[in-house]
Design a protein around this motif. Structure first.
Motif, PDB file in Angstrom:
ATOM      1  N   ASP A  49     -36.154   3.369 -29.751  1.00  0.00           N
ATOM      2  CA  ASP A  49     -35.242   2.240 -29.874  1.00  0.00           C
ATOM      3  C   ASP A  49     -34.110   2.323 -28.850  1.00  0.00           C
ATOM      4  O   ASP A  49     -33.676   1.307 -28.288  1.00  0.00           O
ATOM      5  N   GLU A  50     -33.623   3.536 -28.597  1.00  0.00           N
ATOM      6  CA  GLU A  50     -32.530   3.709 -27.656  1.00  0.00           C
ATOM      7  C   GLU A  50     -32.908   3.300 -26.231  1.00  0.00           C
ATOM      8  O   GLU A  50     -32.044   2.994 -25.420  1.00  0.00           O
ATOM      9  N   LEU A  51     -34.195   3.307 -25.943  1.00  0.00           N
ATOM     10  CA  LEU A  51     -34.613   2.921 -24.597  1.00  0.00           C
ATOM     11  C   LEU A  51     -34.204   1.494 -24.260  1.00  0.00           C
ATOM     12  O   LEU A  51     -33.884   1.183 -23.118  1.00  0.00           O
ATOM     13  N   VAL A  52     -34.194   0.608 -25.266  1.00  0.00           N
ATOM     14  CA  VAL A  52     -33.853  -0.793 -24.994  1.00  0.00           C
ATOM     15  C   VAL A  52     -32.526  -1.214 -25.612  1.00  0.00           C
ATOM     16  O   VAL A  52     -31.983  -2.260 -25.254  1.00  0.00           O
ATOM     17  N   ASP A  53     -31.992  -0.416 -26.532  1.00  0.00           N
ATOM     18  CA  ASP A  53     -30.741  -0.797 -27.192  1.00  0.00           C
ATOM     19  C   ASP A  53     -29.623   0.233 -27.022  1.00  0.00           C
ATOM     20  O   ASP A  53     -28.536   0.037 -27.551  1.00  0.00           O
ATOM     21  N   GLY A  54     -29.877   1.307 -26.315  1.00  0.00           N
ATOM     22  CA  GLY A  54     -28.892   2.362 -26.176  1.00  0.00           C
ATOM     23  C   GLY A  54     -28.161   2.349 -24.853  1.00  0.00           C
ATOM     24  O   GLY A  54     -28.234   1.382 -24.078  1.00  0.00           O
ATOM     25  N   PRO A  55     -27.461   3.438 -24.540  1.00  0.00           N
ATOM     26  CA  PRO A  55     -26.627   3.513 -23.332  1.00  0.00           C
ATOM     27  C   PRO A  55     -27.410   3.348 -22.031  1.00  0.00           C
ATOM     28  O   PRO A  55     -26.843   2.931 -21.025  1.00  0.00           O
ATOM     29  N   VAL A  56     -28.699   3.694 -22.040  1.00  0.00           N
ATOM     30  CA  VAL A  56     -29.475   3.617 -20.799  1.00  0.00           C
ATOM     31  C   VAL A  56     -30.288   2.331 -20.713  1.00  0.00           C
ATOM     32  O   VAL A  56     -31.112   2.166 -19.811  1.00  0.00           O
ATOM     33  N   ALA A  57     -30.054   1.397 -21.656  1.00  0.00           N
ATOM     34  CA  ALA A  57     -30.910   0.215 -21.763  1.00  0.00           C
ATOM     35  C   ALA A  57     -30.960  -0.603 -20.472  1.00  0.00           C
ATOM     36  O   ALA A  57     -32.013  -1.150 -20.114  1.00  0.00           O
ATOM     37  N   THR A  58     -29.848  -0.709 -19.759  1.00  0.00           N
ATOM     38  CA  THR A  58     -29.817  -1.538 -18.553  1.00  0.00           C
ATOM     39  C   THR A  58     -30.675  -0.965 -17.433  1.00  0.00           C
ATOM     40  O   THR A  58     -30.987  -1.663 -16.475  1.00  0.00           O
ATOM     41  N   HIS A  59     -31.058   0.295 -17.558  1.00  0.00           N
ATOM     42  CA  HIS A  59     -31.859   0.935 -16.519  1.00  0.00           C
ATOM     43  C   HIS A  59     -33.342   1.016 -16.885  1.00  0.00           C
ATOM     44  O   HIS A  59     -34.146   1.495 -16.090  1.00  0.00           O
ATOM     45  N   ILE A  60     -33.681   0.546 -18.095  1.00  0.00           N
ATOM     46  CA  ILE A  60     -35.063   0.668 -18.559  1.00  0.00           C
ATOM     47  C   ILE A  60     -35.901  -0.486 -18.031  1.00  0.00           C
ATOM     48  O   ILE A  60     -35.506  -1.653 -18.079  1.00  0.00           O
ATOM     49  N   THR A  61     -37.070  -0.152 -17.511  1.00  0.00           N
ATOM     50  CA  THR A  61     -38.021  -1.126 -16.977  1.00  0.00           C
ATOM     51  C   THR A  61     -39.329  -1.016 -17.759  1.00  0.00           C
ATOM     52  O   THR A  61     -39.549  -0.043 -18.488  1.00  0.00           O
ATOM     53  N   PRO A  62     -40.210  -2.014 -17.618  1.00  0.00           N
ATOM     54  CA  PRO A  62     -41.534  -1.886 -18.253  1.00  0.00           C
ATOM     55  C   PRO A  62     -42.260  -0.622 -17.822  1.00  0.00           C
ATOM     56  O   PRO A  62     -42.980  -0.011 -18.618  1.00  0.00           O
ATOM     57  N   GLU A  63     -42.047  -0.202 -16.588  1.00  0.00           N
ATOM     58  CA  GLU A  63     -42.694   1.023 -16.102  1.00  0.00           C
ATOM     59  C   GLU A  63     -42.173   2.251 -16.851  1.00  0.00           C
ATOM     60  O   GLU A  63     -42.927   3.199 -17.117  1.00  0.00           O
TER      61      GLU A  63
END
Length: 428
Positions: free
Chosen positions: A173-187
């Motif tokens: 969940d943190e991948l898309v809603d946490g501190p690093v969310a803006t850097h997460i891509t589909p890859e």
């Protein structure tokens, strides 16, 4: 999510956490299996012979001619326009139930050999770290604000397994809603899924992964719900609207119903239950959906501020409402009428879920009942706030949570509904 650790019923879509609390949120490329995989390799043991060193769950699926061969991704079947999302998701329920039945036929000797690990100190440390994460973020458990969490109502072995599952869901969940969310891509999510495959194959990357890798060797937990949760994260990257309830149901399954399917194998089904395995899993799925719908209704204002509206667009239009009305955040008669319909639907799923809670293992029923009652109280709180979920957060106080524990315990003592129904039928 507001991190209740009663994981069968909890959705991983709420409170953000600190970036230092969880390790390795972003998948990293590596060569080989990593240090952790060297410590949790399964020994072959007497009678194992040429047994693969993959976790027990994976090897069982390979030997099962029916289960793994037909266990296709929910994301893949979602492309078919001929069936509803509920029908597609029910395929996952049926296949999970089939996996449970298959594993029940395994011999006691095979279970003992496959469940043995070579480094207990390492694994105990891994589970302890998962427990610390759960204690820190158990914000909506029946012990809100305490260092303990709802898993204290469970047996130690089940508690540890729930911790491992929870931490994986939290990190996902943190991948898309946490501190690093803006850097997460589909890859990046693709990499996270490859890492998931590795830990199910007995190649964990870190200690949190190692705890889950051990858990899936001990319980009939299949990889598909985990993959489907990652699919839900992909949806959050690319979607902020849902045209109808069919689409919202599929999303709710991805981010919450999956947790139910992950957790029921750990909770266990009572040996006294007369209900089919499929019906118990379907009731668990309903509880996951009900909780997610409750979260959505509670968090309308919070989601709008993030540009997201998790409400069926066609039903909004039928109620005479638009996205603009939602962004204005004013409680009108149209809004109250719309909310009453949404709450009625959520309670319908809660009613369906109640039929399955009593079928769980006796050691697991109390915490699940406690969490079900808590989420029903959140719905009550939305109504008490006059349906103002724009600026008021529906909240259940700590005293009320504790007061619900005796009620939950009483319901847990009643045992399987199917057994009581069978007994009544014989006396008639």
């Amino acid at each position: 999510m507001a991190a209740s650790v009663l994981l069968w019923v909890v959705c991983p879509k709420e409170n953000a956490v600190s970036s230092s609390a969880l390790l390795g949120l972003i998948p990293r490329t590596r060569a080989g299996g990593g240090v952790a995989s060297q410590l949790v390799t399964r020994p072959r043991g007497p009678g194992a012979g040429a047994r693969s060193q993959r976790p027990r769950i994976a090897s069982s699926m390979n030997s099962n001619s029916g289960v793994s061969a037909v266990y296709s991704s929910t994301a893949a079947v979602a492309a078919s326009p001929a069936r509803s999302s509920e029908e597609k998701v029910y395929e996952v329920v049926l296949k999970q139930a089939a996996l449970v039945k298959e594993l029940q036929r395994r011999s006691a000797e095979e279970e003992a050999v496959a469940g043995t690990l070579s480094n207990w100190d390492f694994l105990n440390d891994a589970y302890d770290r998962c427990g610390k994460v759960c204690a820190e973020y158990a914000k909506t458990s029946v012990y809100e604000g305490d260092s303990d969490d709802g898993t204290l109502l469970m047996t130690p072995e089940r508690r540890r397994a729930v911790w491992a599952i929870y931490v994986w869901c939290r990190r996902t969940d943190e991948l898309v809603d946490g501190p690093v969310a803006t850097h997460i891509t589909p890859e990046a999510l693709d990499g996270w899924e490859r890492r998931l495959n590795d830990l199910f194959e007995g190649r964990p990357y870190d200690m949190f992964d190692a705890a889950l890798s051990d858990t899936v060797t001990k319980y009939p937990v299949d990889i598909q719900p985990f993959k489907d949760m990652i699919e839900g994260m992909r949806m959050d990257l690319k979607r902020s609207r849902y045209q109808n309830f069919d689409e919202l149901y599929l999303y709710s399954y991805y981010v919450a119903g999956t947790v139910s399917l992950m957790s029921v194998p750990v909770m266990g089904i009572s040996t006294e239950s007369k209900a089919s395995t499929e019906s118990v899993y379907n009731a668990a799925l309903a509880l996951g959906i009900a909780n997610q719908l409750t979260n959505i209704l509670r968090d309308v204002g919070e989601d709008v501020r993030r540009g997201r509206i998790y409400l069926p667009q066609d039903e909004l239009r039928q109620a005479g409402l638009s996205d603009e009305d939602i962004f204005k955040g004013k409680v009108t008669e149209k809004w109250r009428s719309f909310m009453k319909g949404q709450i009625k639907r959520a309670r319908m799923f809660f009613d369906q879920a109640e039929k399955g809670v009593g079928e769980l293992n006796g050691e697991s029923r109390w915490p699940v009942w406690a969490s079900l009652i808590l989420y029903n109280q959140i719905v009550d709180a939305i109504e008490a706030n006059d349906y103002n979920n724009f600026t008021k957060r529906a909240y259940v106080g700590k005293a009320k949570k504790f007061a619900s524990l005796p009620l939950a315990y009483g319901r847990a003592l009643m045992g399987p509904l199917s057994k009581r129904a069978a007994g009544s039928a014989r006396t008639c």
